[in-house]
Design a protein around this motif. Sequence first.
Motif, PDB file in Angstrom:
ATOM      1  N   ALA A 363      23.925 -74.224  44.942  1.00 42.32           N
ATOM      2  CA  ALA A 363      22.788 -73.300  44.862  1.00 42.32           C
ATOM      3  C   ALA A 363      21.453 -74.029  44.964  1.00 42.32           C
ATOM      4  CB  ALA A 363      22.852 -72.499  43.557  1.00 42.32           C
ATOM      5  N   ASP A 364      21.370 -75.236  44.406  1.00 42.53           N
ATOM      6  CA  ASP A 364      20.120 -76.008  44.480  1.00 42.53           C
ATOM      7  C   ASP A 364      20.448 -77.480  44.252  1.00 42.53           C
ATOM      8  OD1 ASP A 364      17.619 -77.109  44.420  1.00 42.53           O
ATOM      9  OD2 ASP A 364      16.798 -75.772  42.897  1.00 42.53           O
ATOM     10  N   SER A 365      20.620 -78.211  45.319  1.00 44.57           N
ATOM     11  CA  SER A 365      21.021 -79.617  45.216  1.00 44.57           C
ATOM     12  C   SER A 365      19.877 -80.518  44.770  1.00 44.57           C
ATOM     13  CB  SER A 365      21.563 -80.106  46.561  1.00 44.57           C
ATOM     14  OG  SER A 365      20.568 -79.983  47.570  1.00 44.57           O
ATOM     15  N   SER A 366      18.649 -79.996  44.688  1.00 45.54           N
ATOM     16  CA  SER A 366      17.507 -80.820  44.284  1.00 45.54           C
ATOM     17  C   SER A 366      17.378 -80.945  42.774  1.00 45.54           C
ATOM     18  CB  SER A 366      16.208 -80.221  44.849  1.00 45.54           C
ATOM     19  OG  SER A 366      15.904 -78.976  44.227  1.00 45.54           O
ATOM     20  N   VAL A 367      18.075 -80.099  42.022  1.00 47.65           N
ATOM     21  CA  VAL A 367      17.997 -80.122  40.563  1.00 47.65           C
ATOM     22  C   VAL A 367      19.096 -81.022  40.008  1.00 47.65           C
ATOM     23  CG1 VAL A 367      18.168 -78.721  38.470  1.00 47.65           C
ATOM     24  CG2 VAL A 367      17.001 -77.821  40.467  1.00 47.65           C
ATOM     25  N   LYS A 368      18.764 -81.809  38.995  1.00 49.84           N
ATOM     26  CA  LYS A 368      19.731 -82.697  38.367  1.00 49.84           C
ATOM     27  C   LYS A 368      20.547 -81.918  37.338  1.00 49.84           C
ATOM     28  CE  LYS A 368      16.802 -86.726  39.146  1.00 49.84           C
ATOM     29  NZ  LYS A 368      15.886 -87.726  38.556  1.00 49.84           N
ATOM     30  N   LEU A 369      21.868 -82.020  37.450  1.00 46.78           N
ATOM     31  CA  LEU A 369      22.778 -81.223  36.621  1.00 46.78           C
ATOM     32  C   LEU A 369      23.335 -82.053  35.465  1.00 46.78           C
ATOM     33  CD1 LEU A 369      24.753 -79.344  39.432  1.00 46.78           C
ATOM     34  CD2 LEU A 369      22.591 -78.699  38.323  1.00 46.78           C
ATOM     35  N   PHE A 370      23.406 -81.398  34.292  1.00 46.45           N
ATOM     36  CA  PHE A 370      23.795 -82.086  33.066  1.00 46.45           C
ATOM     37  C   PHE A 370      24.930 -81.380  32.335  1.00 46.45           C
ATOM     38  CE2 PHE A 370      19.779 -84.056  33.716  1.00 46.45           C
ATOM     39  CZ  PHE A 370      19.742 -85.210  32.937  1.00 46.45           C
ATOM     40  N   LEU A 371      25.761 -82.188  31.686  1.00 46.81           N
ATOM     41  CA  LEU A 371      26.565 -81.743  30.563  1.00 46.81           C
ATOM     42  C   LEU A 371      25.664 -81.779  29.330  1.00 46.81           C
ATOM     43  CD1 LEU A 371      29.656 -84.008  31.314  1.00 46.81           C
ATOM     44  CD2 LEU A 371      29.607 -81.521  31.613  1.00 46.81           C
ATOM     45  N   ASN A 372      26.016 -81.049  28.274  1.00 43.90           N
ATOM     46  CA  ASN A 372      25.198 -81.042  27.060  1.00 43.90           C
ATOM     47  C   ASN A 372      26.090 -80.792  25.852  1.00 43.90           C
ATOM     48  OD1 ASN A 372      22.568 -81.233  25.835  1.00 43.90           O
ATOM     49  ND2 ASN A 372      22.702 -79.041  25.412  1.00 43.90           N
ATOM     50  N   GLU A 373      26.101 -81.744  24.895  1.00 35.59           N
ATOM     51  CA  GLU A 373      27.045 -81.662  23.777  1.00 35.59           C
ATOM     52  C   GLU A 373      26.449 -82.140  22.461  1.00 35.59           C
ATOM     53  OE1 GLU A 373      29.741 -80.412  22.986  1.00 35.59           O
ATOM     54  OE2 GLU A 373      30.530 -79.752  24.913  1.00 35.59           O
ATOM     55  N   TYR A 374      27.065 -81.669  21.366  1.00 29.68           N
ATOM     56  CA  TYR A 374      26.733 -82.172  20.034  1.00 29.68           C
ATOM     57  C   TYR A 374      27.945 -82.870  19.437  1.00 29.68           C
ATOM     58  CZ  TYR A 374      29.037 -77.922  18.131  1.00 29.68           C
ATOM     59  OH  TYR A 374      29.931 -76.913  17.823  1.00 29.68           O
ATOM     60  N   ASP A 375      27.751 -83.479  18.272  1.00 27.45           N
ATOM     61  CA  ASP A 375      28.774 -84.293  17.604  1.00 27.45           C
ATOM     62  C   ASP A 375      29.179 -85.493  18.445  1.00 27.45           C
ATOM     63  OD1 ASP A 375      28.762 -82.701  15.394  1.00 27.45           O
ATOM     64  OD2 ASP A 375      30.664 -81.692  15.800  1.00 27.45           O
ATOM     65  N   VAL A 376      28.216 -86.037  19.184  1.00 25.88           N
ATOM     66  CA  VAL A 376      28.500 -87.203  20.022  1.00 25.88           C
ATOM     67  C   VAL A 376      27.591 -88.386  19.684  1.00 25.88           C
ATOM     68  CG1 VAL A 376      29.449 -85.855  21.924  1.00 25.88           C
ATOM     69  CG2 VAL A 376      26.999 -86.337  21.892  1.00 25.88           C
ATOM     70  N   VAL A 377      26.466 -88.148  18.974  1.00 21.85           N
ATOM     71  CA  VAL A 377      25.571 -89.226  18.559  1.00 21.85           C
ATOM     72  C   VAL A 377      25.183 -89.061  17.094  1.00 21.85           C
ATOM     73  CG1 VAL A 377      23.306 -90.296  18.865  1.00 21.85           C
ATOM     74  CG2 VAL A 377      24.667 -89.697  20.865  1.00 21.85           C
ATOM     75  N   ALA A 378      24.583 -87.933  16.717  1.00 25.76           N
ATOM     76  CA  ALA A 378      24.235 -87.709  15.318  1.00 25.76           C
ATOM     77  C   ALA A 378      25.493 -87.688  14.454  1.00 25.76           C
ATOM     78  CB  ALA A 378      23.456 -86.404  15.162  1.00 25.76           C
ATOM     79  N   ALA A 379      26.559 -87.118  14.986  1.00 30.44           N
ATOM     80  CA  ALA A 379      27.909 -87.252  14.442  1.00 30.44           C
ATOM     81  C   ALA A 379      28.759 -87.773  15.591  1.00 30.44           C
ATOM     82  CB  ALA A 379      28.430 -85.922  13.913  1.00 30.44           C
ATOM     83  N   GLY A 380      29.937 -88.303  15.283  1.00 25.94           N
ATOM     84  CA  GLY A 380      30.684 -88.985  16.339  1.00 25.94           C
ATOM     85  C   GLY A 380      32.083 -88.481  16.586  1.00 25.94           C
ATOM     86  N   SER A 381      32.402 -87.265  16.116  1.00 28.19           N
ATOM     87  CA  SER A 381      33.779 -86.804  16.271  1.00 28.19           C
ATOM     88  C   SER A 381      34.169 -86.557  17.726  1.00 28.19           C
ATOM     89  CB  SER A 381      33.998 -85.530  15.444  1.00 28.19           C
ATOM     90  OG  SER A 381      33.141 -84.499  15.886  1.00 28.19           O
ATOM     91  N   GLU A 382      33.165 -86.309  18.596  1.00 25.93           N
ATOM     92  CA  GLU A 382      33.477 -85.980  19.986  1.00 25.93           C
ATOM     93  C   GLU A 382      33.031 -87.073  20.964  1.00 25.93           C
ATOM     94  OE1 GLU A 382      35.071 -83.241  20.515  1.00 25.93           O
ATOM     95  OE2 GLU A 382      34.690 -82.012  18.735  1.00 25.93           O
TER      96      GLU A 382
END
Length: 565
Positions: A363-382
């Motif tokens: 749809a728009d190759s000029s935009v940078k695409l991201f995953l986005n998650e929690y419990d990966v830095v402030a907590a580390g279970s994931e």
Amino acid sequence: MMILGNLIALAALSALTAGELLQNADFESLDHWDCWNSHCTLSSDRHSGQHSLKITGRSKGSDGPSQYIQVTGGQVYNAGVWVKLLNDHAGQNIELMNNYEFTDGSGKYEIVARHANAKTSDGWIHLQGTFTAPTNKPIKRLRPYIQSGPEGSVGFLADSATITPASGSGGHVTFTDLNHVIDQQRKSNIVLHVTTAAGINKNDVKIHVLQKKKSFPFGTAVNSWKYNSKVAGGKYGDFVHNHFNWMVPESALKWMIIEPQRGHKDYDLALKMIHSVKSHGLKVRGHNLVWSVDALVQNWVKALSGNTLRTEVKNHIEETMSKTRGLLEHWDVNNENLHGTWYQDRLHDPDYDLELFRIAHHADSSVKLFLNEYDVVAAGSETNDYLAQAQRFKKANVGLYGMGVQCHFGSEQEPDPTVIKGRLDILAQAGIPIWVTELDVMAQDENKRADFYEKALRALYGHPAVEGIMFWGFWDQAHWRGEKAALVKGNDLQMTAAGRRVFDLLENQWMTDETHTLSGSQMTVRGFHGDYEVHVIYQGRELSNLKQTFTLGKGSHTVNINVHK
């Protein structure tokens, strides 16, 4: 048998003397492990050594092997175990858990490491994480244990467990360590070549190197309703414009806000704000196209299935990216997919998460695409699961640019730079940029809050894989966590102690403003990346015709100056 037993005993002694807190951590016997409400035997199917522990006959998800150990409040620990499922159940998670018992009789549970949607086909799975023992009350003892749920009908093998003090493997990260990384990663040399005309005394010449803007993204989530309505006399918007160079609409671009009922859409709320902040020079992240967590999917979407659902999702992504084309730098495509898989489950397609990225990238190759998650830095279970997810997306070549890490630290949780670095090091193995997409801390005391923010910011800014940092709000009247997380408060948006500390870092300590008296023909200033002005002052008066501007990037920059009256 006696020789084997002696070898096992020596191995156990060696592990303990090296800092290992678990006894019989390699499961070469049944010793020291409690198997409450389950049946434990030794198995020759192992990850290492001669045996693993086989756990069957479990009655509920939390049943699994455990043992009691002693830990010290405030100490950081590395923990891990290898686990292999013996049979499958849909949505099965494997977790390494902690159960603290305090001297006052209370307790606390925490997830140390987690692998979501585990299957027998995964083979041996490494649960790995870090944790900091609580300091709010004396700890009587800690019971680490392994669980697999939500069903107890799944059996598993466990092998090669470990819990060791983090200081046993490299020591604590200090501000000095972080400052060194910041100097190497966030700054470059400005080389000034200066010549003087006849009659000019070099001691009368001063060179002022002044940074006007920073290149590194420091941004914030912004409440669209409050921004557009110019609350507090417009001071909310003014603060955004004056103190940040990036922003993200907090909720206005989420599908549930754009289209809470089928066919009733509102893009104006977000677009009005986006056009305004861009007119003030800010760049914008998009958050988010799809949210996979069950409770955050609209009821009308939940009523869809099959090709109808696929078409509706595709149309939404394409329409939203069309309306925001040219306005956004990033998109969080499928928010918190480790914590929710509603779309994949509804369509019976575990790879639909990859398809969502393909749709967005097309749809728009000029935009940078991201995953986005929690419990990966402030907590580390994931953390390890997130690394595996990023590697899967990268291998699939679906347009993934970077990993968004939400950093919502718990109430009164002091960020630990050693732990943060360790988790970022793991994620950096994916070889793609990391953005801190949602940063906040919580502390009732403003000065403690200031300490918490400073420790988090130094650790995050001081990691080479981090490419940008976004606060998830800053004003107590527009912050999802209220005053305990705020940088400013009240109708006048007055700085809290935390705000003063944060903006001293962003606008003073991490900006370059140096004046040097000319002593030779060359001088070098090490400056933070961004836009600069160079001013020449002769006998206390600026020679305005000699002013120069430039942008400092990752390479050194040379400025030639000829001083004349």
